[in-house]
Design a protein around this motif. Structure first.
Motif, PDB file in Angstrom:
ATOM      1  N   ASP A 203      -7.929  13.435  30.618  1.00  0.00           N
ATOM      2  CA  ASP A 203      -7.293  14.533  31.349  1.00  0.00           C
ATOM      3  C   ASP A 203      -7.044  15.709  30.418  1.00  0.00           C
ATOM      4  OD1 ASP A 203      -4.297  14.510  30.365  1.00  0.00           O
ATOM      5  OD2 ASP A 203      -4.824  12.417  30.746  1.00  0.00           O
ATOM      6  N   SER A 204      -6.972  16.894  31.004  1.00  0.00           N
ATOM      7  CA  SER A 204      -6.782  18.117  30.226  1.00  0.00           C
ATOM      8  C   SER A 204      -5.356  18.269  29.718  1.00  0.00           C
ATOM      9  CB  SER A 204      -7.147  19.336  31.076  1.00  0.00           C
ATOM     10  OG  SER A 204      -6.352  19.388  32.254  1.00  0.00           O
TER      11      SER A 204
ATOM     12  N   GLY B 133     -14.957  23.485  33.912  1.00  0.00           N
ATOM     13  CA  GLY B 133     -14.822  22.129  33.410  1.00  0.00           C
ATOM     14  C   GLY B 133     -13.911  21.245  34.237  1.00  0.00           C
ATOM     15  N   ALA B 134     -13.855  19.967  33.866  1.00  0.00           N
ATOM     16  CA  ALA B 134     -13.034  18.974  34.570  1.00  0.00           C
ATOM     17  C   ALA B 134     -11.676  18.844  33.893  1.00  0.00           C
ATOM     18  CB  ALA B 134     -13.742  17.625  34.581  1.00  0.00           C
ATOM     19  N   ARG B 135     -10.629  18.675  34.711  1.00  0.00           N
ATOM     20  CA  ARG B 135      -9.287  18.428  34.181  1.00  0.00           C
ATOM     21  C   ARG B 135      -8.910  16.956  34.284  1.00  0.00           C
ATOM     22  NH1 ARG B 135      -5.081  21.103  37.050  1.00  0.00           N
ATOM     23  NH2 ARG B 135      -6.412  20.944  38.897  1.00  0.00           N
ATOM     24  N   PHE B 136      -9.696  16.189  35.002  1.00  0.00           N
ATOM     25  CA  PHE B 136      -9.455  14.752  35.170  1.00  0.00           C
ATOM     26  C   PHE B 136     -10.809  14.073  35.288  1.00  0.00           C
ATOM     27  CE2 PHE B 136      -9.195  11.050  37.970  1.00  0.00           C
ATOM     28  CZ  PHE B 136      -8.124  10.332  37.445  1.00  0.00           C
ATOM     29  N   ILE B 137     -10.994  12.967  34.549  1.00  0.00           N
ATOM     30  CA  ILE B 137     -12.253  12.223  34.603  1.00  0.00           C
ATOM     31  C   ILE B 137     -11.930  10.729  34.602  1.00  0.00           C
ATOM     32  CG2 ILE B 137     -14.482  11.794  33.508  1.00  0.00           C
ATOM     33  CD1 ILE B 137     -13.970  14.440  31.908  1.00  0.00           C
TER      34      ILE B 137
ATOM     35  N   ILE C 202     -20.155   5.083  37.618  1.00  0.00           N
ATOM     36  CA  ILE C 202     -19.592   5.946  38.651  1.00  0.00           C
ATOM     37  C   ILE C 202     -18.463   6.741  38.022  1.00  0.00           C
ATOM     38  CG2 ILE C 202     -20.200   4.459  40.593  1.00  0.00           C
ATOM     39  CD1 ILE C 202     -17.174   3.614  40.633  1.00  0.00           C
ATOM     40  N   PHE C 203     -18.145   7.880  38.636  1.00  0.00           N
ATOM     41  CA  PHE C 203     -17.054   8.697  38.107  1.00  0.00           C
ATOM     42  C   PHE C 203     -16.383   9.488  39.218  1.00  0.00           C
ATOM     43  CE2 PHE C 203     -20.692  11.582  38.032  1.00  0.00           C
ATOM     44  CZ  PHE C 203     -20.153  12.781  38.494  1.00  0.00           C
ATOM     45  N   LEU C 204     -15.148   9.861  38.955  1.00  0.00           N
ATOM     46  CA  LEU C 204     -14.405  10.824  39.761  1.00  0.00           C
ATOM     47  C   LEU C 204     -13.954  11.917  38.813  1.00  0.00           C
ATOM     48  CD1 LEU C 204     -12.723  11.937  42.182  1.00  0.00           C
ATOM     49  CD2 LEU C 204     -10.890  10.379  41.447  1.00  0.00           C
ATOM     50  N   ALA C 205     -14.333  13.157  39.099  1.00  0.00           N
ATOM     51  CA  ALA C 205     -13.916  14.298  38.287  1.00  0.00           C
ATOM     52  C   ALA C 205     -13.215  15.317  39.182  1.00  0.00           C
ATOM     53  CB  ALA C 205     -15.115  14.937  37.598  1.00  0.00           C
ATOM     54  N   ILE C 206     -12.167  15.943  38.631  1.00  0.00           N
ATOM     55  CA  ILE C 206     -11.411  16.958  39.377  1.00  0.00           C
ATOM     56  C   ILE C 206     -11.316  18.210  38.525  1.00  0.00           C
ATOM     57  CG2 ILE C 206      -9.254  17.516  40.544  1.00  0.00           C
ATOM     58  CD1 ILE C 206      -8.760  14.511  40.837  1.00  0.00           C
ATOM     59  N   ALA C 207     -11.644  19.341  39.127  1.00  0.00           N
ATOM     60  CA  ALA C 207     -11.644  20.611  38.403  1.00  0.00           C
ATOM     61  C   ALA C 207     -10.219  21.125  38.189  1.00  0.00           C
ATOM     62  CB  ALA C 207     -12.440  21.644  39.179  1.00  0.00           C
TER      63      ALA C 207
END
Length: 679
Positions: A621-622, A602-606, A674-679
């Motif tokens: 955010d997670s 999953g993503a920790r930041f979206i 649009i999106f930016l996701a960080i694992a």
């Protein structure tokens, strides 16, 4: 083998193909044999990478506070392979202390004195991931004193250490294992008093420099007028390098020798020279440096050491300074040494603080170059409740290069603030057009390892007692994230170099010296939006000069928002990296919508923004929670308080889910996002 796919093993069967030349007669490998094979990067297991291909495993600037007790420093450098650790107090007048594996952990040398080595170095052991300090030794570990440590691991084409006993014979050749021709050599007599003798390829083998005096280059037969080779260096019969019966240590630094990076051709260290120009002498290293040693070669002046961990303010506002330490003096760190910037390909020296005229020599070591394999290596969301203290440290597990914060989340004036290591004491407000600020209340401190310092407790309420806050901490890394600080020229088509290593997919810009909005590039050189507004996309090529970025450059138009003439600019660059980050888009359905980012947990930041219509910049955010229920969110473009009672996002192992209850700003049927996701 701790990372073996099946767990720890005690022996490994020999493959039927007989590929393994050193297999035991019993038909199995011992653990030592397997470890040696893996160490050579020959064993075909997933994720097996020779870390010594990257500067990250060979050099470290690690900042710490002394404890006067056992102090274990974990900097990621394997010193069991041999190396040098150079210490200096930052806040006190104290001698430098150089400890190396060849002479032993209990012996120190002082670059600012001519003294012989001492029998105490405040050093315990060289470890596989750093080193251990003991006691309250003032040069390394005094209570509450702040220190820098520069660690150099022995490695061909980077750094080597040689010890020898003098024989008083001119022309003596001394073997080394640098595997390339040294560009810089430091020799010190360890058994007695004498000055440090220094060779630099730019001034040649007929001259030498000294640390302690800071004197200009001097003609002498120290090197027997013979340049070093990739196998030996030559000394005369001078006391400082070859007196009979005396002992010596030599530190050898490579230059432009290649051998590193994914393809084994990259340079990580360069020794060179430049002619001073008061308005700015620009040096092309072929890479962005993280550590620079510089000295005026033809005049008596200090040696200077700069590093990005302690602070090299790049393109800063007038009066910002760079943190310098001086190998030839015991003086504390000078944070007002204005005059040096770093960039994607080298550095620039300004003014006359460092050099008033003539020529200078330098050594530069490349910044981190390794591509991360997990989001936790380069990104950390942190939520905290203020406790009212000054200089509160939040650990991140890596050296932070940029921070995006939202302070006082329940407040109707919850500011979003950005900071980055390159511009140091400046801060910028996402939801406003303001120029960069520098008052002490806004400062967030980067000059520590593996975390951030919140600074003054009242600054933007970032640690006011009882208030809730969230921060997003980024590390610059190949393929994931980069920061570029540059000066605009107002000319359409201007290009700026970057070190992302891939084509940027999302770029966020701000003019630091002027009242402007935050333009955003998102993969289309003919369109833009603003991070500081909720505007829909606009069709214009003026911001990006209708030119898409490349793996090494981005192009800007003449707009003051991205290229103000004479203005300091900053750009944050993001890209998709497998298993780490994803820059992408989706079309809304109005129903539950799964967004696959290629993640496994999953993503920790979206970050999400609607493009075809107005909509805010939503951040989840997670640290505060991405769960199957209500998920808190903040808006980067607004000072509105955090919203905690909505369920617009759900977790998804491969990325995230936008729910059917999400508003049009996140999931309108047919809407584009649009999106930016960080694992």
């Amino acid at each position: 083998i701790k990372d073996w796919p099946g767990g720890v093993v005690t022996d490994i069967p020999v493959e039927p193909s007989g590929n393994f030349e050193d297999s035991a007669a019993s038909g199995v490998w011992t653990l030592d044999q397997v470890a040696n094979y893996v160490k050579q990067d020959l064993w075909p297991i997933p994720g097996n990478v020779d870390s010594s291909k990257y500067v990250d495993a060979l050099f470290s600037t690690y900042l710490y506070t002394g404890t006067a007790t056992t102090n274990n420093i974990v900097n990621g450098v394997d010193l069991t392979e041999g190396g040098l650790v150079w210490f200096k107090t930052r806040d006190d007048v104290e001698d430098h202390n150089l400890v190396d594996s060849e002479r032993g952990s209990n012996k120190g040398l002082e670059s600012n004195t001519t003294d012989a080595e001492t029998g105490s170095a405040g050093f315990s052991t060289f470890n596989s991931n750093g080193f251990t300090l003991t006691g309250g030794f003032g040069k390394t570990n005094s209570t509450s004193s702040t220190y820098t440590s520069w660690t150099f691991r022995k490695k061909e084409k980077f750094f080597d250490i040689v010890t020898y006993t003098g024989d008083d014979v001119s022309g003596r050749e001394i073997a080394h294992n640098l595997g390339s021709t040294p560009g810089f050599m430091i020799v010190k007599k360890t058994s007695g008093t004498y000055n440090w003798q220094i060779y630099h390829s730019s001034i040649g083998a007929t001259k030498f420099l000294e640390f302690t005096t800071g004197a200009s280059q001097t003609s002498s037969a120290v090197w027997n007028d013979t340049a070093p080779t990739d196998a030996v260096f030559t000394v005369g019969n001078e006391y400082g390098v070859n007196q009979s019966g005396d002992t010596y240590v030599a530190y050898l630094f490579a230059s432009d020798a290649g051998g590193f990076g994914d393809d084994g051709t990259e340079n990580i260290i360069k020794c060179g020279s430049f002619a001073h120009n008061y308005s700015g002498a620009t040096v092309d290293c072929g890479f962005e440096p993280q550590w620079i040693l510089v000295k005026a070669a033809d005049q008596s002046n200090n040696w200077y050491i700069f590093d990005v961990m302690r602070g090299i303010v790049t393109g800063g506002l007038s009066g910002d300074g760079d943190a310098a330490l001086f190998p030839n003096t015991s003086g504390a760190e000078n944070v007002n040494t204005w005059g040096i910037d770093v960039n994607a390909t080298g550095f620039t020296v300004y003014g006359n603080n460092i050099l008033s005229s003539g020529n200078a020599i330098y050594i530069a070591i490349r910044r981190s170059m390794k591509t991360p394999t997990a989001g936790t290596e380069v990104f950390a969301p942190i939520a905290w409740t203020g406790d009212g203290t000054n200089n509160r440290v939040l650990p991140t597990g890596f050296d932070v290069d940029a921070v995006w914060n939202k302070y006082d989340l329940p407040s109707a004036n919850s500011r979003g603030i950005s900071y980055n290591r390159l511009t140091s004491s400046e801060y910028l407000q996402f939801d406003a057009t303001l120029a960069a600020g520098t008052n002490t209340l806004g400062i967030l401190y980067f000059d520590l390892s593996n975390g951030i310092d919140l600074g003054d407790s009242g600054g933007f309420d970032k640690n006011s007692s009882g208030d809730d806050h969230v921060g997003y901490n980024f590390k610059r890394a190949t393929g994931f994230f980069d920061v570029v600080a540059y000066t605009g020229n107002g000319t359409a088509g201007a290009t700026q170099a970057h070190n992302l290593g891939v084509v940027p997919e999302l770029m966020v810009f701000k003019n630091r010296n002027a009242v402007t909005h935050w333009p955003v590039y998102y993969g289309n050189s003919g369109k833009y939006m603003h991070l500081s507004l909720n505007d829909a996309e606009s069709n214009s090529g003026s911001f990006w000069n209708s030119t898409s970025p490349t793996t090494s450059l981005f192009t800007v138009g003449a707009s003051n928002q991205v290229n103000g003439s004479g203005n300091g600019m900053v750009a944050y660059l993001f890209a998709s990296l497998a298993g780490v980050s994803k820059v992408g888009s989706y079309t809304g359905t109005g129903a539950d919508l799964n967004v696959d980012c290629g993640f496994s947990a999953g993503a920790r930041f979206i970050l999400i923004k609607r493009t075809d219509s107005t909509g805010d910049w939503y951040v989840y955010d997670s640290a505060r929670g991405i769960v199957a229920g209500d998920d808190p969110y903040v808006l980067l473009n607004s000072v509105a308080a955090e919203v905690t009672n909505t369920d617009y996002i759900d977790p998804l192992s491969s990325g995230f889910t936008v729910t059917s209850s999400a508003p049009a700003a996140l999931n309108a049927s047919g809407g584009t996002y649009i999106f930016l996701a960080i694992a």
